[in-house]
Design a protein around this motif. Structure first.
Motif, PDB file in Angstrom:
ATOM      1  N   GLY A 150       0.895  -1.212  -0.003  1.00  5.58           N
ATOM      2  CA  GLY A 150       0.041   0.234   0.098  1.00  5.58           C
ATOM      3  C   GLY A 150       0.892   1.293  -0.010  1.00  5.58           C
ATOM      4  O   GLY A 150       1.948   1.205   0.259  1.00  5.58           O
ATOM      5  N   LEU A 151       0.026   2.555  -0.149  1.00  9.32           N
ATOM      6  CA  LEU A 151       1.076   3.643  -0.412  1.00  9.32           C
ATOM      7  C   LEU A 151      -0.004   4.720   0.058  1.00  9.32           C
ATOM      8  O   LEU A 151      -1.035   4.829  -0.191  1.00  9.32           O
ATOM      9  N   VAL A 152       0.714   5.713   0.808  1.00  9.53           N
ATOM     10  CA  VAL A 152      -0.001   7.235   1.104  1.00  9.53           C
ATOM     11  C   VAL A 152       0.707   8.086   0.588  1.00  9.53           C
ATOM     12  O   VAL A 152       1.785   8.026   0.758  1.00  9.53           O
ATOM     13  N   LEU A 153       0.190   9.088  -0.059  1.00  5.70           N
ATOM     14  CA  LEU A 153       0.787  10.292  -0.414  1.00  5.70           C
ATOM     15  C   LEU A 153       0.096  11.342  -0.201  1.00  5.70           C
ATOM     16  O   LEU A 153      -1.182  11.383   0.012  1.00  5.70           O
ATOM     17  N   GLU A 154       0.818  12.615  -0.279  1.00  2.00           N
ATOM     18  CA  GLU A 154       0.143  13.674   0.126  1.00  2.00           C
ATOM     19  C   GLU A 154       0.422  14.833  -1.013  1.00  2.00           C
ATOM     20  O   GLU A 154       1.872  14.869  -1.483  1.00  2.00           O
ATOM     21  N   SER A 155      -0.374  16.081  -1.106  1.00  2.11           N
ATOM     22  CA  SER A 155      -0.105  17.103  -2.163  1.00  2.11           C
ATOM     23  C   SER A 155       0.777  17.991  -1.377  1.00  2.11           C
ATOM     24  O   SER A 155       1.553  18.724  -2.257  1.00  2.11           O
ATOM     25  N   GLY A 156       0.982  18.145  -0.319  1.00  5.13           N
ATOM     26  CA  GLY A 156       1.827  19.235   0.198  1.00  5.13           C
ATOM     27  C   GLY A 156       1.205  20.660   0.269  1.00  5.13           C
ATOM     28  O   GLY A 156       1.697  21.483   0.543  1.00  5.13           O
ATOM     29  N   LYS A 157      -0.016  20.799   0.114  1.00  2.00           N
ATOM     30  CA  LYS A 157      -0.824  22.248  -0.096  1.00  2.00           C
ATOM     31  C   LYS A 157      -1.667  22.202   0.924  1.00  2.00           C
ATOM     32  O   LYS A 157      -2.095  23.224   1.123  1.00  2.00           O
ATOM     33  N   PHE A 158      -2.057  21.003   1.847  1.00  2.00           N
ATOM     34  CA  PHE A 158      -3.264  21.484   2.701  1.00  2.00           C
ATOM     35  C   PHE A 158      -2.483  21.999   3.930  1.00  2.00           C
ATOM     36  O   PHE A 158      -1.411  21.808   4.366  1.00  2.00           O
ATOM     37  N   ASN A 159      -3.314  22.792   4.718  1.00  2.02           N
ATOM     38  CA  ASN A 159      -2.923  23.656   5.850  1.00  2.02           C
ATOM     39  C   ASN A 159      -3.336  22.933   7.104  1.00  2.02           C
ATOM     40  O   ASN A 159      -4.087  22.974   7.660  1.00  2.02           O
ATOM     41  N   TRP A 160      -2.091  22.171   7.762  1.00  7.71           N
ATOM     42  CA  TRP A 160      -2.328  21.074   8.883  1.00  7.71           C
ATOM     43  C   TRP A 160      -2.317  21.999  10.102  1.00  7.71           C
ATOM     44  O   TRP A 160      -2.554  21.531  11.071  1.00  7.71           O
ATOM     45  N   GLN A 161      -2.106  23.540  10.170  1.00  3.64           N
ATOM     46  CA  GLN A 161      -1.855  24.307  11.207  1.00  3.64           C
ATOM     47  C   GLN A 161      -3.351  24.868  11.468  1.00  3.64           C
ATOM     48  O   GLN A 161      -3.524  26.047  11.291  1.00  3.64           O
ATOM     49  N   SER A 162      -4.313  24.072  12.028  1.00  3.51           N
ATOM     50  CA  SER A 162      -5.692  24.256  12.320  1.00  3.51           C
ATOM     51  C   SER A 162      -5.988  23.737  13.513  1.00  3.51           C
ATOM     52  O   SER A 162      -5.365  22.574  14.143  1.00  3.51           O
TER      53      SER A 162
END
Length: 438
Positions: free
Chosen positions: A225-237
């Protein structure tokens, strides 16, 4: 690992062969070596301190990282345009680590009813015990109304780009807009489509998950399996305080605690999975299995293009068959998803199709027992053509009301088109139909 393959921008078919790998760094080996080792020597004490303090990324212990696995992560990240990726021991590990990471501490996930049966079953059996609950969206196909279903504690929207088994397509772009307007990420399972047919990140997805067991590898010989992220979402919430939590294990050289957002600003989501969930839950992908996925990726475009063509031919054959009640394939002009397929899937709508068997249960089972060239088992995306009665197998966990919501009737038969000659596949289905109706 982070995607470091941006030195020169190549097209898809070059990336699937070359991204994430420099032979000079591996004794000039043409094919990525299998680093079959549990751990790695430190250069010295300072090197060990830097690795354990995450001040330097490198190879420490194969449970959390390995050079063969890293090539796979970087290659798929390049194909998807992701800022970071992590490879895991199965597609279900990819889904579970993703959902636990996004909704840690509790919350809700707004999800599609059109999902793989194992996903649906786990959503009701496992996650509620960890404080994570799922709401099945009624307006995914009407995104303008979807916002009404987002609650204050909704942490994400979760969908499949091409649903298994019915081939439901969604307007991912519109759903992403709704998610982002409410400060939550969109998670897309892109297993059926593969990055060759569809790039969820380009359509607004924040997290992409794969069962690499399926089309990415394509030979039925590995679980991954794989998980990828866009790098664009603001997780500082405030919705995601765990990403801003300062931890001793992330301390700098001055012993100041830091957060994942500070240490891994480009890929905090996959880094947090690696050093929390993978590190302590341990669903590590072996180097040998990573190598098998890499070999499979080398023929991804060629395989999937042929599977799409075969699926289109089989769908056309089945739609007018006297023993077939209906056919579901997004590439058919009769499909309610045909316009979306034309817009978002210019290379084709995948190798998966389903049809309704017109006959009794006994006849349906006789038909499945009579196939010879098709293989009767539950995988998809294989080089070989596969057939299965999904309601009684892959989606047998679903209760009658859940099957109704997911629109999975009991006479549904799923086909995963392989690479054989389509005329031989049609002949095999035809002889099986005839035997079932003797």
């Amino acid at each position: 690992m982070a995607n470091d393959s941006k030195k020169k921008e190549y097209r898809f078919d070059t990336k699937k062969l070359r991204a994430g790998y420099d032979p000079k760094e591996h004794n000039y080996a043409v094919s990525p070596p299998i680093y079959q080792t549990t751990s790695f020597d430190f250069r010295d004490v300072e090197h060990a301190k830097a690795l354990f303090g995450l001040r330097e990324l490198g190879n420490l212990y194969t449970r959390v990282g390995n050079p063969t696995v890293a090539v796979l992560e970087q290659r798929v990240a390049a194909l998807d345009g992701a800022s970071g990726a992590i490879a895991l021991a199965s597609g279900m590990a990819a889904i579970s680590y993703t959902l636990l990471n996004v909704a840690e501490g509790g919350g809700r996930i707004l999800t599609s009813p059109y999902l793989y049966g194992g996903s649906t079953d786990s959503f009701k059996k496992v996650y509620p015990k960890f404080g994570i609950h799922f709401d099945y969206a009624k307006n995914l196909e009407n995104p303008e109304k979807l916002a009404e279903e987002i609650k204050p504690d909704t942490k994400a929207i979760y969908v499949e780009s091409i649903s298994n088994p019915s081939g439901v397509l969604l307007d991912i772009d519109a759903i992403a807009e709704v998610a982002h307007a409410h400060g939550i990420p969109l998670i897309v399972d892109n297993t059926v489509a593969t990055p060759y047919l569809y790039n969820p990140i380009a359509h607004g997805a924040d997290i992409v998950v794969y069962s690499a067991t399926k089309g990415l590898t394509g030979h039925g010989n590995v679980i991954a399996g794989l998980v990828l992220e866009s790098g664009k979402f603001n997780w500082q919430s405030d919705k995601f305080p765990h990403f801003s939590e300062k931890l001793y294990t992330l301390r700098d050289i001055h012993e100041n605690n830091r957060s994942y957002l500070e240490v891994f600003p480009e890929f905090p989501f996959t880094a947090r999975i690696r050093f929390n969930y993978l590190n302590y839950f341990g669903a590590a992908l072996s180097p040998f299995d990573a190598y098998l996925v890499l070999i499979g990726l080398e023929t991804l475009s060629e395989r999937v293009a042929k599977q799409v063509k075969n699926a289109e031919i089989l769908a056309e054959y089945l739609k007018n068959h006297k023993y077939v009640e209906w056919v579901r394939y997004p590439g058919l002009k009769e499909s309610p998803y045909y316009e979306l397929a034309k817009r978002d899937f210019p290379k084709g709508a995948g190798g998966l199709l389903a049809f309704g068997f017109k006959g009794t249960t006994a006849q349906r089972e006789a038909f499945l027992d009579a196939v010879e060239l098709f293989k009767y088992h539950v995988n998809i995306g294989d080089a070989r053509s596969l057939i299965v009665n999904s309601p009684q197998t892959t989606h047998s966990e679903l209760e009658p009301d859940e099957k109704k919501i997911a629109d999975i009737p009991e006479n549904l038969i799923r086909i995963s088109a392989g690479l054989e000659d389509p005329e031989d596949l049609i002949a095999d289905l035809e002889q099986a139909f005839e035997k079932a109706y003797v």
